[in-house]
Design an enzyme around this catalytic site. Structure first.
Site, mmCIF file in Angstrom:
data_model
loop_
_atom_site.group_PDB
_atom_site.id
_atom_site.type_symbol
_atom_site.label_atom_id
_atom_site.label_comp_id
_atom_site.label_asym_id
_atom_site.label_seq_id
_atom_site.Cartn_x
_atom_site.Cartn_y
_atom_site.Cartn_z
ATOM 1 N N GLN A 122 30.329 41.087 29.827
ATOM 2 C CA GLN A 122 30.614 39.794 30.795
ATOM 3 C C GLN A 122 29.666 39.021 31.237
ATOM 4 O OE1 GLN A 122 33.442 42.510 33.455
ATOM 5 N NE2 GLN A 122 32.937 40.861 34.799
ATOM 6 N N HIS A 177 37.510 44.699 47.967
ATOM 7 C CA HIS A 177 37.735 45.879 47.001
ATOM 8 C C HIS A 177 38.661 46.764 47.948
ATOM 9 C CE1 HIS A 177 33.551 44.781 45.330
ATOM 10 N NE2 HIS A 177 34.303 44.526 44.272
ATOM 11 N N LYS A 204 40.733 36.399 44.367
ATOM 12 C CA LYS A 204 39.455 35.645 44.421
ATOM 13 C C LYS A 204 39.076 35.375 43.013
ATOM 14 C CE LYS A 204 34.745 35.870 45.717
ATOM 15 N NZ LYS A 204 34.271 36.291 44.544
ATOM 16 N N MET A 221 34.919 37.357 50.725
ATOM 17 C CA MET A 221 33.763 38.617 50.610
ATOM 18 C C MET A 221 33.671 38.739 49.000
ATOM 19 S SD MET A 221 35.332 41.433 53.103
ATOM 20 C CE MET A 221 35.367 41.042 54.868
ATOM 21 N N SER A 222 32.232 39.064 48.831
ATOM 22 C CA SER A 222 31.785 39.221 47.574
ATOM 23 C C SER A 222 30.652 40.170 47.525
ATOM 24 C CB SER A 222 31.252 37.835 46.722
ATOM 25 O OG SER A 222 30.621 38.051 45.471
ATOM 26 N N SER A 223 30.447 40.968 46.370
ATOM 27 C CA SER A 223 29.158 41.738 46.203
ATOM 28 C C SER A 223 28.078 40.914 46.085
ATOM 29 C CB SER A 223 29.446 42.718 44.901
ATOM 30 O OG SER A 223 30.583 43.340 44.902
ATOM 31 N N ARG A 224 28.217 39.543 45.592
ATOM 32 C CA ARG A 224 27.004 38.706 45.379
ATOM 33 C C ARG A 224 26.606 37.877 46.621
ATOM 34 N NH1 ARG A 224 29.574 37.813 40.111
ATOM 35 N NH2 ARG A 224 28.070 38.338 38.463
ATOM 36 N N HIS A 238 33.177 46.430 48.872
ATOM 37 C CA HIS A 238 33.101 45.840 50.251
ATOM 38 C C HIS A 238 34.569 45.761 50.766
ATOM 39 C CE1 HIS A 238 34.726 42.253 48.367
ATOM 40 N NE2 HIS A 238 33.665 42.273 47.416
HETATM 41 P P1 AMP Z 1 34.397 42.782 41.061
HETATM 42 O O1 AMP Z 1 33.743 44.375 41.655
HETATM 43 O O2 AMP Z 1 33.675 41.682 41.787
HETATM 44 O O3 AMP Z 1 34.662 42.783 39.578
HETATM 45 O O4 AMP Z 1 35.888 42.901 41.649
HETATM 46 C C1 AMP Z 1 36.621 43.845 41.603
HETATM 47 C C2 AMP Z 1 38.197 43.268 42.097
HETATM 48 O O5 AMP Z 1 37.985 42.935 43.437
HETATM 49 C C3 AMP Z 1 38.535 42.015 41.330
HETATM 50 O O6 AMP Z 1 39.740 42.268 41.087
HETATM 51 C C4 AMP Z 1 38.291 41.009 42.277
HETATM 52 O O7 AMP Z 1 39.085 39.888 42.235
HETATM 53 C C5 AMP Z 1 38.516 41.800 43.569
HETATM 54 N N1 AMP Z 1 37.800 40.988 45.028
HETATM 55 C C6 AMP Z 1 36.617 40.656 44.861
HETATM 56 N N2 AMP Z 1 36.453 39.901 46.111
HETATM 57 C C7 AMP Z 1 37.329 40.113 46.871
HETATM 58 C C8 AMP Z 1 37.763 39.763 47.919
HETATM 59 N N3 AMP Z 1 36.785 39.117 48.957
HETATM 60 N N4 AMP Z 1 39.249 39.831 48.417
HETATM 61 C C9 AMP Z 1 40.089 40.608 47.488
HETATM 62 N N5 AMP Z 1 39.711 41.045 46.528
HETATM 63 C C10 AMP Z 1 38.416 40.797 45.985
#
Ligand code: AMP
Length: 292
Positions: free
Chosen positions: A58, A35, A146, A181-184, A32
């Protein structure tokens, strides 16, 4: 943009590594704008490798590993305009050819907050990140604020194991209504999406109270809890000290206000990092060199 799937493919990074400026952005995909902001930050520092790997070690049994969103084609489409040098997207068998083998034991920063609720989570994170750092060989790795505890745990691992890499934390990107923002977030439907904004509202309320002069940890945590009435379960809503994540006697110095809560089917986390002085409250970064 090269797509690398195996350890053998990583040999193609040699010319980039030799310049000493290679930057790694580790992700689990389902990319998103948050990222992508990390990739933009990384691109200002040197040639970028984005890793996309949903890391099984994890996730605890019963967590969402099997259902975690995966869409490599769409991720590649989103990355292409940003011009990273390569995407490393290995299969699980490539990352863990010896599944029950050695692992990285994180330090005490992994004990509080999410570490206390997700046994083994940060061991899995530390292990996969050390593997990615060793395989890719970047000079710098960029992580999102985040996942604040993740940043601090990895910072401790890199420092204590003398890994030759610099970590940078980048700010959290939010939806217009404040939801991080979050993939979830794609698990959130209907009223759950509205209720999910309570994490940000709680954090902002606590920030305002700090700005008004409150320095008591308990009143601030009570205020966080009050604003989280819309969540189904509040796992924690706490004030912690940066970088060791200890509980401060008073809300002063560099602080992490951190929340984990369940809203519908989603487990959400959010935080604020603040420098709290006698009169001033300012946004801060977790790691040296991060932009507030
Ligand atoms: P993930 O794919 O959730 O493991 O996240 C990959 C990286 O993106 C990690 O370093 C997260 O902290 C970062 N990330 C996730 N959500 C956000 C966001 N809303 N803003 C900035 N970085 C993010």
């Amino acid at each position: 943009m090269e797509l690398l799937r195996t350890r053998a493919d990583l040999a193609r990074l040699a010319p980039l590594r030799s310049g000493g400026r290679l930057v790694l952005v580790p992700t689990m995909g389902a990319l998103h704008a948050g990222h992508l902001s990390l990739v933009e930050r990384a691109a200002a520092l040197g040639p970028v490798v984005v890793s996309i790997f949903v890391n099984p070690t994890q996730f605890a049994p019963g967590e969402d590993f099997a259902h975690y969103p995966r869409d490599l084609e769409q991720d590649l489409e989103r990355l292409r305009p940003l011009g990273p040098a390569a995407v490393f997207a290995p299969p699980v068998s490539e990352m863990y050819p010896h599944p029950a083998g050695a692992a990285v034991e994180p330090g005490p920063r992994a004990d509080a907050l999410c570490g206390a609720r997700r046994p083994g989570h940060f061991r899995g994170v530390a292990t996969v990140v050390v593997k990615l750092l060793n395989l890719v060989g970047p000079a710098t790795a960029v992580f999102g604020r985040k996942d604040a505890q993740q940043c601090l745990v990895l910072d401790e691992v890199v420092r204590d194991l003398d890994l030759p890499v610099r970590l940078i934390d980048a700010p959290t990107l939010r939806e217009p209504d404040g939801l991080a923002m979050s993939s979830r977030n794609r698990y959130l439907e209907g009223d759950d999406r509205r209720r999910a904004t309570c994490l940000w509202r709680a954090l902002r309320a606590a920030q305002r109270e700090l700005e008004a002069g409150e320095r008591g940890v308990v009143p601030l945590e009570e205020l966080l809890a009050l604003h989280l009435a819309d969540a189904d379960v509040v796992e924690y809503a706490e004030v912690r000290r940066v970088p060791d994540l200890s509980r401060p006697p008073r809300a002063e110095g560099r602080l992490l206000l951190a929340i984990a809560a369940r809203v519908g089917p989603a487990r959400l986390i959010d935080n604020l990092v603040l420098d709290v002085g006698p009169r001033e409250v300012r946004a801060a970064s977790l790691l040296e060199g991060g932009q507030p």
